[in-house]
Write a protein that holds these residues in place. Structure first.
Motif, PDB file in Angstrom:
ATOM      1  N   THR A  87      -4.042  15.910  -3.326  1.00  0.00           N
ATOM      2  CA  THR A  87      -4.820  14.689  -3.170  1.00  0.00           C
ATOM      3  C   THR A  87      -4.245  13.550  -3.998  1.00  0.00           C
ATOM      4  OG1 THR A  87      -6.858  15.930  -2.776  1.00  0.00           O
ATOM      5  CG2 THR A  87      -7.095  13.645  -3.452  1.00  0.00           C
ATOM      6  N   GLN A  88      -3.949  13.822  -5.269  1.00  0.00           N
ATOM      7  CA  GLN A  88      -3.519  12.745  -6.153  1.00  0.00           C
ATOM      8  C   GLN A  88      -2.235  12.095  -5.657  1.00  0.00           C
ATOM      9  OE1 GLN A  88      -3.477  14.825  -9.908  1.00  0.00           O
ATOM     10  NE2 GLN A  88      -5.540  14.128 -10.430  1.00  0.00           N
ATOM     11  N   GLY A  89      -1.303  12.912  -5.145  1.00  0.00           N
ATOM     12  CA  GLY A  89      -0.064  12.352  -4.633  1.00  0.00           C
ATOM     13  C   GLY A  89      -0.248  11.678  -3.298  1.00  0.00           C
ATOM     14  N   ALA A  90      -0.995  12.340  -2.390  1.00  0.00           N
ATOM     15  CA  ALA A  90      -1.161  11.815  -1.032  1.00  0.00           C
ATOM     16  C   ALA A  90      -1.976  10.529  -1.033  1.00  0.00           C
ATOM     17  CB  ALA A  90      -1.827  12.863  -0.150  1.00  0.00           C
ATOM     18  N   VAL A  91      -3.148  10.588  -1.641  1.00  0.00           N
ATOM     19  CA  VAL A  91      -4.010   9.409  -1.651  1.00  0.00           C
ATOM     20  C   VAL A  91      -3.429   8.344  -2.573  1.00  0.00           C
ATOM     21  CG1 VAL A  91      -6.316   8.555  -2.198  1.00  0.00           C
ATOM     22  CG2 VAL A  91      -6.040  10.765  -1.062  1.00  0.00           C
ATOM     23  N   GLY A  92      -2.815   8.780  -3.679  1.00  0.00           N
ATOM     24  CA  GLY A  92      -2.170   7.820  -4.566  1.00  0.00           C
ATOM     25  C   GLY A  92      -1.081   7.032  -3.855  1.00  0.00           C
ATOM     26  N   ALA A  93      -0.286   7.729  -3.024  1.00  0.00           N
ATOM     27  CA  ALA A  93       0.765   7.044  -2.257  1.00  0.00           C
ATOM     28  C   ALA A  93       0.150   6.051  -1.280  1.00  0.00           C
ATOM     29  CB  ALA A  93       1.617   8.067  -1.517  1.00  0.00           C
ATOM     30  N   TRP A  94      -0.946   6.452  -0.656  1.00  0.00           N
ATOM     31  CA  TRP A  94      -1.587   5.569   0.320  1.00  0.00           C
ATOM     32  C   TRP A  94      -2.154   4.324  -0.336  1.00  0.00           C
ATOM     33  CZ3 TRP A  94      -6.776   4.119   0.637  1.00  0.00           C
ATOM     34  CH2 TRP A  94      -7.089   3.351   1.763  1.00  0.00           C
ATOM     35  N   VAL A  95      -2.903   4.494  -1.439  1.00  0.00           N
ATOM     36  CA  VAL A  95      -3.521   3.320  -2.059  1.00  0.00           C
ATOM     37  C   VAL A  95      -2.457   2.453  -2.712  1.00  0.00           C
ATOM     38  CG1 VAL A  95      -4.042   4.279  -4.362  1.00  0.00           C
ATOM     39  CG2 VAL A  95      -5.547   2.548  -3.358  1.00  0.00           C
ATOM     40  N   GLY A  96      -1.380   3.078  -3.204  1.00  0.00           N
ATOM     41  CA  GLY A  96      -0.269   2.286  -3.728  1.00  0.00           C
ATOM     42  C   GLY A  96       0.368   1.442  -2.638  1.00  0.00           C
ATOM     43  N   GLU A  97       0.511   2.030  -1.453  1.00  0.00           N
ATOM     44  CA  GLU A  97       1.030   1.292  -0.300  1.00  0.00           C
ATOM     45  C   GLU A  97       0.135   0.111   0.031  1.00  0.00           C
ATOM     46  OE1 GLU A  97       2.211   2.460   4.271  1.00  0.00           O
ATOM     47  OE2 GLU A  97       0.281   3.121   3.467  1.00  0.00           O
ATOM     48  N   GLN A  98      -1.187   0.326   0.019  1.00  0.00           N
ATOM     49  CA  GLN A  98      -2.121  -0.761   0.326  1.00  0.00           C
ATOM     50  C   GLN A  98      -2.007  -1.887  -0.699  1.00  0.00           C
ATOM     51  OE1 GLN A  98      -3.918  -0.418   3.363  1.00  0.00           O
ATOM     52  NE2 GLN A  98      -2.421   1.242   3.286  1.00  0.00           N
ATOM     53  N   PHE A  99      -1.830  -1.518  -1.962  1.00  0.00           N
ATOM     54  CA  PHE A  99      -1.725  -2.520  -3.030  1.00  0.00           C
ATOM     55  C   PHE A  99      -0.457  -3.352  -2.861  1.00  0.00           C
ATOM     56  CE2 PHE A  99      -0.586  -3.987  -7.286  1.00  0.00           C
ATOM     57  CZ  PHE A  99      -1.781  -4.539  -7.714  1.00  0.00           C
ATOM     58  N   VAL A 100       0.665  -2.678  -2.618  1.00  0.00           N
ATOM     59  CA  VAL A 100       1.939  -3.393  -2.446  1.00  0.00           C
ATOM     60  C   VAL A 100       1.887  -4.291  -1.214  1.00  0.00           C
ATOM     61  CG1 VAL A 100       4.387  -3.104  -1.939  1.00  0.00           C
ATOM     62  CG2 VAL A 100       3.303  -1.686  -3.680  1.00  0.00           C
ATOM     63  N   LEU A 101       1.366  -3.759  -0.099  1.00  0.00           N
ATOM     64  CA  LEU A 101       1.261  -4.566   1.110  1.00  0.00           C
ATOM     65  C   LEU A 101       0.302  -5.738   0.912  1.00  0.00           C
ATOM     66  CD1 LEU A 101       1.200  -1.757   3.821  1.00  0.00           C
ATOM     67  CD2 LEU A 101       3.061  -3.357   3.334  1.00  0.00           C
ATOM     68  N   GLY A 102      -0.740  -5.510   0.119  1.00  0.00           N
ATOM     69  CA  GLY A 102      -1.644  -6.606  -0.191  1.00  0.00           C
ATOM     70  C   GLY A 102      -0.933  -7.727  -0.932  1.00  0.00           C
ATOM     71  N   LEU A 103      -0.104  -7.362  -1.918  1.00  0.00           N
ATOM     72  CA  LEU A 103       0.653  -8.371  -2.660  1.00  0.00           C
ATOM     73  C   LEU A 103       1.617  -9.125  -1.748  1.00  0.00           C
ATOM     74  CD1 LEU A 103       1.536  -6.423  -5.932  1.00  0.00           C
ATOM     75  CD2 LEU A 103      -0.141  -8.262  -5.684  1.00  0.00           C
ATOM     76  N   LEU A 104       2.309  -8.375  -0.885  1.00  0.00           N
ATOM     77  CA  LEU A 104       3.298  -9.006   0.004  1.00  0.00           C
ATOM     78  C   LEU A 104       2.630  -9.952   0.994  1.00  0.00           C
ATOM     79  CD1 LEU A 104       5.648  -5.958   0.730  1.00  0.00           C
ATOM     80  CD2 LEU A 104       6.126  -7.942  -0.722  1.00  0.00           C
ATOM     81  N   THR A 105       1.546  -9.480   1.604  1.00  0.00           N
ATOM     82  CA  THR A 105       0.901 -10.313   2.622  1.00  0.00           C
ATOM     83  C   THR A 105       0.104 -11.453   2.006  1.00  0.00           C
ATOM     84  OG1 THR A 105      -0.981  -8.784   2.701  1.00  0.00           O
ATOM     85  CG2 THR A 105       0.796  -8.430   4.286  1.00  0.00           C
ATOM     86  N   GLN A 106      -0.304 -11.293   0.748  1.00  0.00           N
ATOM     87  CA  GLN A 106      -0.977 -12.399   0.080  1.00  0.00           C
ATOM     88  C   GLN A 106      -0.027 -13.578  -0.057  1.00  0.00           C
ATOM     89  OE1 GLN A 106      -4.175 -11.935  -0.706  1.00  0.00           O
ATOM     90  NE2 GLN A 106      -4.572 -13.964  -1.556  1.00  0.00           N
ATOM     91  N   ALA A 107       1.242 -13.259  -0.262  1.00  0.00           N
ATOM     92  CA  ALA A 107       2.236 -14.318  -0.437  1.00  0.00           C
ATOM     93  C   ALA A 107       2.713 -14.898   0.887  1.00  0.00           C
ATOM     94  CB  ALA A 107       3.436 -13.776  -1.213  1.00  0.00           C
TER      95      ALA A 107
END
Length: 223
Positions: free
Chosen positions: A159-179
């Motif tokens: 869980t920690q790796g799978a969900v961590g990877a997913w939420v990390g992806e959402q955070f990075v994509l959020g930063l990119l699309t915010q810009a």
């Protein structure tokens, strides 16, 4: 490229009536609101330029199409089943709504003045993922990596790796699309919902340690 985490440890121990009711409600609402006029989303979607508690709630039950609905309901079942068993029906329902509000809240803070309506259950469902992340950190997952529609790799994880990877992806994509503003996907709503759910999971562990002990005693061994 995107990552799809598939839960391999998702037994149905008790009937998740709230999860089933949410799936049914979202499906029925889409059936009655399929291909609506643009004014429909403006009236019932959550618009950061005109924030309102009513639209925070109604937006959780609207979807832009069948694929949007199917993806959200898949994740709701994959994570919601065990969380509802742990929380009980009423606490699960309240947590779902609270996480949806948290998702809309972060989206609002980072998109002040936007006239684009927010619709979809993914913020609330991300909150249930956050609860699962806290309560079931050792559950087994397969991480499927896709390039477009093509699966390019599959990696086993917990869980920690799978969900961590997913939420990390959402955070990075959020930063990119915010810009850049290059997407219509509300990545920050996913992050906000997840954060609200993680807090709810931690509060549950602190407030009801006896229930957590009972859950651990019935939890399967993961190899």
């Amino acid at each position: 490229m995107f990552i799809l985490p598939i839960n391999k440890d998702n037994p149905v121990r008790t009937m998740p009536w709230v999860v089933l009711a949410l799936i049914a409600a979202n499906t029925i609402i889409l059936a009655f609101t399929y291909n609506p006029s643009p004014s429909f989303y403006l009236h019932y979607g959550f618009m950061p330029a005109q924030p309102h508690l009513r639209t925070m709630l109604t937006s959780m039950f609207l979807h832009a199409g069948i694929l949007h609905l199917a993806g959200n309901m898949f994740f709701l079942w994959m994570f919601g089943n065990q969380v509802e068993t742990a929380f009980g029906h009423w606490l699960f329902a309240a947590t779902y709504v609270a996480c949806g509000l948290g998702a809309a809240g972060l989206h609002w803070l980072l998109n002040l003045g936007s006239p684009a309506p927010l619709v979809g259950a993914s913020g609330a469902i991300s909150g249930i993922v956050g609860v699962y992340f806290v309560l079931f950190p050792r559950a087994r997952f397969n991480l499927h990596f896709y390039f477009g529609w093509w699966r390019v790799a599959t990696i086993p994880a917990r869980t920690q790796g799978a969900v961590g990877a997913w939420v990390g992806e959402q955070f990075v994509l959020g930063l990119l699309t915010q810009a850049t503003g290059a997407t219509s996907i509300a990545f920050w709503a996913h992050v906000g919902g997840f954060a609200a759910g993680a807090v709810a999971g931690m509060l549950f562990k602190l407030a009801l340690p006896q229930k957590m002990d009972a859950m651990r005693s019935s939890e399967p061994w993961y190899t």
